[in-house]
Design a protein around this motif. Structure first.
Motif: not given
Length: 221
Positions: A46-52, A57-63
């Motif tokens: 994607p051109a942009l990812i909006v991330l919590d 499970g997998m924390h957003g910082e790890a993503v």
């Protein structure tokens, strides 16, 4: 069409953000968990990812770390209610392009999305026609009615495009045959009427007015 991925463990928030961004002409993907969102991002680019950030499970910082390790070109906008200032700063230093705190105003999110994609309102309008509540994306051949997207077949797209470029004008069947189908004149064909009928089923039917013995008129209000 510009593709945006929303990763958040709240399905209602994803639906809310998706409706708003699709109404602006974006294609929106969604994932309710970090690992699934990471996989989707790597597949769809994607051109942009909006991330919590705070997700089971997998924390957003790890993503974020995994995304940027795979491709430093990923643009990630963090959307989180976390009050941890060090975490916010860490995400930005790691490579996130923006951070918006929850609760948030949807118009601010849209403005930030545009800004991070290097867009402005005028550049987006060049690729869209807007008449009343109808928005036609000229690149994606996608019709938006009250925020709901529909991809139109070629002839329906060409017919609606012509009507939207001539709002409130009475367009004769002969004119529409020539402009949309390339026919000079064929009094026996009903392709215009059939195509108008299909369009009416996808928008509010009363928006396309039949002008008896002449043709059709797309009403702007």
């Amino acid at each position: 069409m510009t593709k945006i991925l929303v990763i958040d463990d709240e399905p209602d928030l994803i639906r809310f953000v998706r409706r708003a961004l699709e109404a602006e002409g974006y294609q929106v993907l969604g994932s309710t968990d970090g690992l699934g969102g990471l996989r989707l991002a790597l597949e769809q680019q994607p051109a942009l990812i909006v991330l919590d950030l705070v997700m089971p499970g997998m924390h957003g910082e790890a993503v974020l770390s995994a995304l940027l390790a795979q491709d430093s070109g990923f643009r990630v906008l963090i959307l989180s209610a976390t009050a941890d200032v060090h975490l916010r700063i860490g995400c930005l230093e790691q490579g996130a392009v923006d951070f918006l705190a929850k609760p948030f105003a949807i118009r601010e999110l849209i403005a930030r999305v545009r800004g991070r994609l290097g867009e402005d309102a005028s550049s987006r309008r060049k690729n869209q026609l807007r008449v009343g509540d109808l928005i036609l994306d000229l690149e994606a051949r996608q019709l938006l009615v009250d925020g709901r997207p529909t991809v139109l077949p070629k002839r329906e797209f060409l017919l609606l495009r012509y009507l939207m470029r001539n709002p409130d004008a009475v367009c004769s069947r002969q004119e529409l045959l020539s402009e949309v189908w390339g026919y000079d004149f064929d009094p026996s064909t009903n392709v215009v009427d059939v195509c108008v009928g299909r369009l009416r089923s996808k928008i509010r039917p009363e928006l396309i007015l039949t002008v008896r013995n002449v043709g059709y008129q797309l009403q702007s209000a």
